[in-house]
Design a protein around this motif. Structure first.
Motif, PDB file in Angstrom:
ATOM      1  N   ASN A   1       0.807  -1.227   0.000  1.00 46.10           N
ATOM      2  CA  ASN A   1       0.000   0.000   0.000  1.00 46.10           C
ATOM      3  C   ASN A   1       0.839   1.276   0.000  1.00 46.10           C
ATOM      4  O   ASN A   1       0.469   2.260   0.632  1.00 46.10           O
ATOM      5  CB  ASN A   1      -0.978   0.001   1.176  1.00 46.10           C
ATOM      6  CG  ASN A   1      -2.057  -1.033   1.007  1.00 46.10           C
ATOM      7  OD1 ASN A   1      -2.556  -1.250  -0.096  1.00 46.10           O
ATOM      8  ND2 ASN A   1      -2.416  -1.686   2.088  1.00 46.10           N
TER       9      ASN A   1
ATOM     10  N   LYS B   1      -0.871   4.548  -0.687  1.00 46.42           N
ATOM     11  CA  LYS B   1      -1.590   5.244   0.399  1.00 46.42           C
ATOM     12  C   LYS B   1      -0.655   6.220   1.110  1.00 46.42           C
ATOM     13  O   LYS B   1      -1.057   7.312   1.506  1.00 46.42           O
ATOM     14  CB  LYS B   1      -2.180   4.256   1.408  1.00 46.42           C
ATOM     15  CG  LYS B   1      -3.131   3.223   0.798  1.00 46.42           C
ATOM     16  CD  LYS B   1      -4.221   3.836  -0.049  1.00 46.42           C
ATOM     17  CE  LYS B   1      -5.132   2.775  -0.630  1.00 46.42           C
ATOM     18  NZ  LYS B   1      -5.086   2.671  -2.065  1.00 46.42           N
TER      19      LYS B   1
ATOM     20  N   ASP C   1     -11.126   5.094  -5.143  1.00 43.12           N
ATOM     21  CA  ASP C   1     -10.807   4.233  -4.012  1.00 43.12           C
ATOM     22  C   ASP C   1     -11.075   4.999  -2.720  1.00 43.12           C
ATOM     23  O   ASP C   1     -10.466   6.042  -2.475  1.00 43.12           O
ATOM     24  CB  ASP C   1      -9.345   3.801  -4.092  1.00 43.12           C
ATOM     25  CG  ASP C   1      -8.946   2.795  -3.027  1.00 43.12           C
ATOM     26  OD1 ASP C   1      -9.777   2.450  -2.161  1.00 43.12           O
ATOM     27  OD2 ASP C   1      -7.782   2.351  -3.064  1.00 43.12           O
TER      28      ASP C   1
ATOM     29  N   PHE D   1     -10.223   4.134   0.160  1.00 42.30           N
ATOM     30  CA  PHE D   1      -9.028   4.112   0.994  1.00 42.30           C
ATOM     31  C   PHE D   1      -8.027   5.199   0.597  1.00 42.30           C
ATOM     32  O   PHE D   1      -7.250   5.665   1.430  1.00 42.30           O
ATOM     33  CB  PHE D   1      -8.388   2.723   0.972  1.00 42.30           C
ATOM     34  CG  PHE D   1      -9.256   1.691   1.635  1.00 42.30           C
ATOM     35  CD1 PHE D   1      -9.482   1.724   3.008  1.00 42.30           C
ATOM     36  CD2 PHE D   1      -9.882   0.725   0.885  1.00 42.30           C
ATOM     37  CE1 PHE D   1     -10.296   0.790   3.620  1.00 42.30           C
ATOM     38  CE2 PHE D   1     -10.700  -0.219   1.487  1.00 42.30           C
ATOM     39  CZ  PHE D   1     -10.911  -0.178   2.865  1.00 42.30           C
ATOM     40  N   ASP D   2      -8.059   5.620  -0.664  1.00 45.66           N
ATOM     41  CA  ASP D   2      -7.249   6.775  -1.070  1.00 45.66           C
ATOM     42  C   ASP D   2      -7.753   8.034  -0.367  1.00 45.66           C
ATOM     43  O   ASP D   2      -6.960   8.857   0.094  1.00 45.66           O
ATOM     44  CB  ASP D   2      -7.285   6.972  -2.587  1.00 45.66           C
ATOM     45  CG  ASP D   2      -6.447   5.950  -3.345  1.00 45.66           C
ATOM     46  OD1 ASP D   2      -5.686   5.201  -2.697  1.00 45.66           O
ATOM     47  OD2 ASP D   2      -6.574   5.903  -4.584  1.00 45.66           O
TER      48      ASP D   2
ATOM     49  N   LEU E   1      -9.289   8.140   2.490  1.00 46.71           N
ATOM     50  CA  LEU E   1      -8.877   8.025   3.897  1.00 46.71           C
ATOM     51  C   LEU E   1      -7.393   8.360   4.072  1.00 46.71           C
ATOM     52  O   LEU E   1      -7.006   9.000   5.058  1.00 46.71           O
ATOM     53  CB  LEU E   1      -9.182   6.626   4.426  1.00 46.71           C
ATOM     54  CG  LEU E   1     -10.661   6.274   4.536  1.00 46.71           C
ATOM     55  CD1 LEU E   1     -10.834   4.818   4.968  1.00 46.71           C
ATOM     56  CD2 LEU E   1     -11.387   7.207   5.499  1.00 46.71           C
ATOM     57  N   ALA E   2      -6.568   7.943   3.121  1.00 46.19           N
ATOM     58  CA  ALA E   2      -5.145   8.295   3.166  1.00 46.19           C
ATOM     59  C   ALA E   2      -4.962   9.804   2.999  1.00 46.19           C
ATOM     60  O   ALA E   2      -4.140  10.419   3.692  1.00 46.19           O
ATOM     61  CB  ALA E   2      -4.377   7.538   2.081  1.00 46.19           C
TER      62      ALA E   2
ATOM     63  N   SER F   1      -5.804  11.378   6.255  1.00 44.37           N
ATOM     64  CA  SER F   1      -4.768  11.182   7.275  1.00 44.37           C
ATOM     65  C   SER F   1      -3.598  12.141   7.063  1.00 44.37           C
ATOM     66  O   SER F   1      -3.060  12.690   8.028  1.00 44.37           O
ATOM     67  CB  SER F   1      -4.294   9.731   7.306  1.00 44.37           C
ATOM     68  OG  SER F   1      -3.613   9.394   6.126  1.00 44.37           O
TER      69      SER F   1
END
Length: 125
Positions: A35, A38, A97, A99-100, A102-103, A106
């Protein structure tokens, strides 16, 4: 003068993010790190949020105002979401995505935390 530099730096960084998030990068060696993309997303939005804050803090007269911090975070968040939507709708080689996103969040949050700590430390000295 600094205001213009921060504006153009943020604009350039948005262009860098757009390029790397919208072009096909299948042949780029990313190593064996799981990952790693990310981490790249987090880094991109850490820098973007920081540059936006530096630009916006010059726009606000009250040095204690939270507006530059909030707007820098929101801009980074919305820009990241927009890039993911564009990837999903307008590219054949990239996909959206969650999760992208979320990255991205962050990285932006890390920037905001460090900015806040720096501002708190600066007030005490």
């Amino acid at each position: 003068m600094h205001k213009k530099i921060y504006f153009w730096a943020a604009f350039f960084w948005c262009s860098v993010i757009s390029f790397f998030c919208l072009v096909q990068l299948n042949n780029v060696p990313l190593g064996n790190v799981s990952n790693v993309d990310k981490l790249v997303h987090a880094f991109f939005h850490f820098i973007l949020t920081t540059l936006c804050f530096l630009f916006l803090k010059n726009e606000v007269k009250d040095s204690k105002s939270l507006k530059p911090v909030v707007f820098a975070f929101l801009f980074s968040l919305l820009f990241g979401i927009a890039i993911e939507i564009v990837q999903g709708l307008f590219t054949a080689t990239r996909q959206s995505d969650v999760f992208d996103v979320l990255a991205n969040i962050s990285g932006a949050l890390l920037s905001i935390i460090l900015i806040t700590l720096f501002r708190m430390f600066r007030k005490t000295t």
